[in-house]
Enzyme design. Structure first.
Site, PDB file in Angstrom:
ATOM      1  N   ASP A 142      -7.166  -2.571  -6.690  1.00 43.62           N
ATOM      2  CA  ASP A 142      -7.902  -3.152  -5.480  1.00 43.62           C
ATOM      3  C   ASP A 142      -8.146  -4.769  -5.531  1.00 43.62           C
ATOM      4  OD1 ASP A 142      -8.347  -2.063  -2.522  1.00 43.62           O
ATOM      5  OD2 ASP A 142      -9.826  -3.437  -2.898  1.00 43.62           O
ATOM      6  N   ARG A 155      -7.334  11.692  -5.760  1.00 43.26           N
ATOM      7  CA  ARG A 155      -8.632  11.294  -5.498  1.00 43.26           C
ATOM      8  C   ARG A 155      -9.545  12.409  -5.299  1.00 43.26           C
ATOM      9  NH1 ARG A 155     -12.000   9.288  -3.806  1.00 43.26           N
ATOM     10  NH2 ARG A 155     -11.986   7.975  -1.607  1.00 43.26           N
ATOM     11  N   TYR A 178     -14.771 -11.308   1.912  1.00 41.12           N
ATOM     12  CA  TYR A 178     -15.260 -10.205   1.639  1.00 41.12           C
ATOM     13  C   TYR A 178     -16.790 -10.428   1.004  1.00 41.12           C
ATOM     14  CZ  TYR A 178     -11.916  -6.982   3.176  1.00 41.12           C
ATOM     15  OH  TYR A 178     -10.837  -6.221   4.016  1.00 41.12           O
ATOM     16  N   ARG A 206       0.772  -1.314  -0.017  1.00 39.52           N
ATOM     17  CA  ARG A 206      -0.034  -0.033   0.085  1.00 39.52           C
ATOM     18  C   ARG A 206       0.791   1.290  -0.083  1.00 39.52           C
ATOM     19  NH1 ARG A 206      -5.493  -0.119   2.299  1.00 39.52           N
ATOM     20  NH2 ARG A 206      -6.197  -2.219   2.136  1.00 39.52           N
ATOM     21  N   ARG A 230      -3.510   7.186   0.672  1.00 37.20           N
ATOM     22  CA  ARG A 230      -3.755   8.436   1.545  1.00 37.20           C
ATOM     23  C   ARG A 230      -2.719   8.959   2.482  1.00 37.20           C
ATOM     24  NH1 ARG A 230      -9.060   5.379   3.783  1.00 37.20           N
ATOM     25  NH2 ARG A 230      -7.686   3.995   3.687  1.00 37.20           N
TER      26      ARG A 230
HETATM   27  O1  CP3 Z   1       0.003   0.727  -3.177  1.00 40.15           O
HETATM   28  C1  CP3 Z   1      -0.387  -0.294  -3.131  1.00 40.15           C
HETATM   29  O2  CP3 Z   1      -0.163  -1.362  -2.366  1.00 40.15           O
HETATM   30  C2  CP3 Z   1      -1.527  -0.794  -4.485  1.00 40.15           C
HETATM   31  C3  CP3 Z   1      -2.733  -0.656  -3.920  1.00 40.15           C
HETATM   32  C4  CP3 Z   1      -3.586  -1.565  -3.130  1.00 40.15           C
HETATM   33  C5  CP3 Z   1      -4.879  -1.064  -2.631  1.00 40.15           C
HETATM   34  N1  CP3 Z   1      -5.495  -1.878  -1.968  1.00 40.15           N
HETATM   35  C6  CP3 Z   1      -5.109   0.507  -2.700  1.00 40.15           C
HETATM   36  C7  CP3 Z   1      -6.496   1.053  -1.952  1.00 40.15           C
HETATM   37  C8  CP3 Z   1      -3.455  -2.921  -2.718  1.00 40.15           C
HETATM   38  C9  CP3 Z   1      -2.369  -3.708  -2.871  1.00 40.15           C
HETATM   39  C10 CP3 Z   1      -4.536  -3.337  -2.049  1.00 40.15           C
HETATM   40  C11 CP3 Z   1      -4.956  -4.407  -1.448  1.00 40.15           C
HETATM   41  C12 CP3 Z   1      -5.893  -4.706  -0.663  1.00 40.15           C
HETATM   42  N2  CP3 Z   1      -7.249  -4.154  -0.607  1.00 40.15           N
HETATM   43  C13 CP3 Z   1      -6.066  -5.778   0.508  1.00 40.15           C
HETATM   44  C14 CP3 Z   1      -5.171  -6.663   0.735  1.00 40.15           C
HETATM   45  C15 CP3 Z   1      -3.903  -6.207   1.533  1.00 40.15           C
HETATM   46  C16 CP3 Z   1      -4.581  -5.688   3.013  1.00 40.15           C
HETATM   47  O3  CP3 Z   1      -4.197  -4.361   3.183  1.00 40.15           O
HETATM   48  O4  CP3 Z   1      -4.588  -6.307   3.822  1.00 40.15           O
HETATM   49  C17 CP3 Z   1      -7.356  -5.805   0.970  1.00 40.15           C
HETATM   50  C18 CP3 Z   1      -7.935  -6.403   2.199  1.00 40.15           C
HETATM   51  C19 CP3 Z   1      -8.039  -4.557   0.306  1.00 40.15           C
HETATM   52  C20 CP3 Z   1      -9.613  -4.225   0.532  1.00 40.15           C
HETATM   53  C21 CP3 Z   1      -9.656  -2.886   0.842  1.00 40.15           C
HETATM   54  N3  CP3 Z   1      -9.676  -1.792  -0.147  1.00 40.15           N
HETATM   55  C22 CP3 Z   1      -9.789  -2.148   2.170  1.00 40.15           C
HETATM   56  C23 CP3 Z   1      -9.894  -2.874   3.616  1.00 40.15           C
HETATM   57  C24 CP3 Z   1      -9.714  -0.740   1.761  1.00 40.15           C
HETATM   58  C25 CP3 Z   1      -9.407   0.332   3.050  1.00 40.15           C
HETATM   59  C26 CP3 Z   1     -10.657   0.963   3.840  1.00 40.15           C
HETATM   60  C27 CP3 Z   1     -10.212   1.980   4.050  1.00 40.15           C
HETATM   61  O5  CP3 Z   1     -10.772   3.219   3.978  1.00 40.15           O
HETATM   62  O6  CP3 Z   1      -9.180   2.102   4.908  1.00 40.15           O
HETATM   63  C28 CP3 Z   1      -9.641  -0.559   0.659  1.00 40.15           C
HETATM   64  C29 CP3 Z   1      -9.540   0.753   0.088  1.00 40.15           C
HETATM   65  C30 CP3 Z   1      -8.272   1.166  -0.763  1.00 40.15           C
HETATM   66  N4  CP3 Z   1      -7.691   0.250  -1.292  1.00 40.15           N
HETATM   67  C31 CP3 Z   1      -7.635   2.507  -0.739  1.00 40.15           C
HETATM   68  C32 CP3 Z   1      -6.395   2.507  -1.255  1.00 40.15           C
HETATM   69  C33 CP3 Z   1      -5.486   3.158  -1.688  1.00 40.15           C
HETATM   70  C34 CP3 Z   1      -8.143   3.645   0.074  1.00 40.15           C
HETATM   71  C35 CP3 Z   1      -9.239   4.236  -0.625  1.00 40.15           C
HETATM   72  C36 CP3 Z   1      -9.262   5.652  -0.485  1.00 40.15           C
HETATM   73  O7  CP3 Z   1      -8.617   6.392  -1.478  1.00 40.15           O
HETATM   74  O8  CP3 Z   1     -10.411   6.324  -0.059  1.00 40.15           O
END
Ligand code: CP3
Length: 336
Positions: free
Chosen positions: A73, A37, A148, A24, A28
């Site tokens: 994602d 965003r 999920y 990640r 943010r």
């Molecule tokens: O930089 C990177 O690593 C690439 C991008 C990436 C994202 N999600 C971007 C993202 C990757 C590799 C993921 C994987 C992901 N997504 C996982 C597996 C890894 C982990 O963290 O356990 C999971 C479980 C998800 C599902 C998911 N997507 C969640 C739980 C959330 C966050 C909820 C929150 O608001 O904290 C997301 C959203 C997400 N995915 C964001 C980003 C940058 C934030 C979205 C935003 O901009 O509001």
């Protein structure tokens, strides 16, 4: 690229210092991410190759990471299967139509990766044309995606998917099998588009006991990774210290471990295989000397051979940028 620190570490070579990237690493905690965003919602960002490529590059410009990961994602493939996905501010991802009974499987489609998820492949092609470090492709692992899709969102006790384990194991096996085949095809398509390595994220693998882990996690992570050839395949698990001895049943080229695991002990259990990890993401909030001490402890515990430095889980949105810089600089300055 084959001489890059990342790919050398993933071949098990002993290096002067480990390569470093953060799960990640785009997102943010970076003000420039918010600038993008503010123009579009999160799913649109994932589906716009120009913006997704830009956001992927942002952390590389700042910190000099040794690898990049395509911005996307893990929940995009379930959305392509027909599930109604929304990212709600402050709540995270939500499926408005979770799977709650075996009959719900009938509404899922098996998407064709090339025609129904072309955006991520286009983002990868754009990135590899300009990147100087290897690019990761990725997918969610079958159990984590199923969790999920059945829970509808993140969960504390995972009552719904465990209900399927108890009452509908055959339907759960069917869903996991379909997800494994889709994950394999999806990761292979990302490798064919130019990703130098791929990572399978099994964030929720640790919520099951050993027997259920062997039945519902291992075979499907294995089947997904068996669908990919030609690039190193990494398997990330979280909270799996109690089943470390079962991890090698998933035939991956490297294992990414969370911060609860001591890497030296993990080596003894896993045997000779590259590993990735595992600084606690919260360590980045610490004072510089403490960050450097903890970075050194991770590197020492992993040893010089076959180690990729990373966090033990994704970076948190409120992480101080100076903490990230301090940790990355400490890894880059390390010499065995
Ligand atoms: O930089 C990177 O690593 C690439 C991008 C990436 C994202 N999600 C971007 C993202 C990757 C590799 C993921 C994987 C992901 N997504 C996982 C597996 C890894 C982990 O963290 O356990 C999971 C479980 C998800 C599902 C998911 N997507 C969640 C739980 C959330 C966050 C909820 C929150 O608001 O904290 C997301 C959203 C997400 N995915 C964001 C980003 C940058 C934030 C979205 C935003 O901009 O509001």
């Amino acid at each position: 690229m084959t001489d890059s620190l990342l790919l050398r570490a993933l071949r098990g070579e002993a290096l002067e210092r480990p390569p470093v990237w953060f799960m990640r690493q785009a997102g943010r905690y970076l003000p420039e991410y918010h600038d993008v965003r503010n123009q579009v919602d999160f799913l649109t960002l994932c589906r716009r190759p120009d913006l997704a490529a830009e956001v992927t590059l942002q952390p590389l410009r700042r910190f000099g990471f040794d690898a990049s990961i395509v911005f996307n994602d893990i929940l995009v493939p379930p959305a392509a299967m027909g599930m109604d996905l929304e990212f709600i501010k402050g709540r995270g991802p939500v499926f408005h139509d979770p799977l709650r009974a075996p009959a719900d499987l009938d509404r899922l489609q098996v998407p064709d990766v090339q025609t129904e998820m072309p955006e991520v492949l286009e983002t990868i092609r754009r990135l590899v044309a300009q990147l100087e470090v290897p690019l990761f492709g990725f997918a969610g692992a079958p159990f984590t995606l199923a969790a999920y899709m059945i829970e509808g969102s993140g969960s504390k006790n995972f009552l719904h998917i465990k209900n399927w384990v108890l009452h509908h194991p055959d339907a759960l096996h069917e869903l996991l099998g379909n997800l494994a085949d889709l994950c394999g095809a999806y990761l292979q398509a990302q490798a064919d588009a130019g990703a130098a390595a791929v990572q399978l994220f099994d964030t929720w693998a640790g919520v099951l006991g050993r027997d259920d882990f062997d039945r519902f996690v291992v075979p499907y992570a294995q089947r997904a990774l068996a669908g990919v050839s030609g690039v190193p395949r990494l398997y990330f698990t979280r909270d799996c210290g109690a089943v470390l001895d079962r991890l090698r049943a998933v035939d991956a080229d490297a294992y990414a471990l969370d911060w609860r695991v001591d890497l030296a002990q993990a080596r003894q259990v896993l045997g000779e295989v590259p590993i990735m990890g595992n600084l606690d993401p919260v360590a980045l909030y610490g004072p510089p000397d403490e960050i450097r001490r903890r970075v050194a402890a991770v590197i020492q515990s992993a040893g010089p051979k076959g180690h990729v430095f990373n966090l033990g889980h994704g970076i948190l949105p409120t992480t101080p940028i100076e903490g990230v810089r301090c940790a990355v600089d400490a890894v880059r300055a390390w010499r065995w």
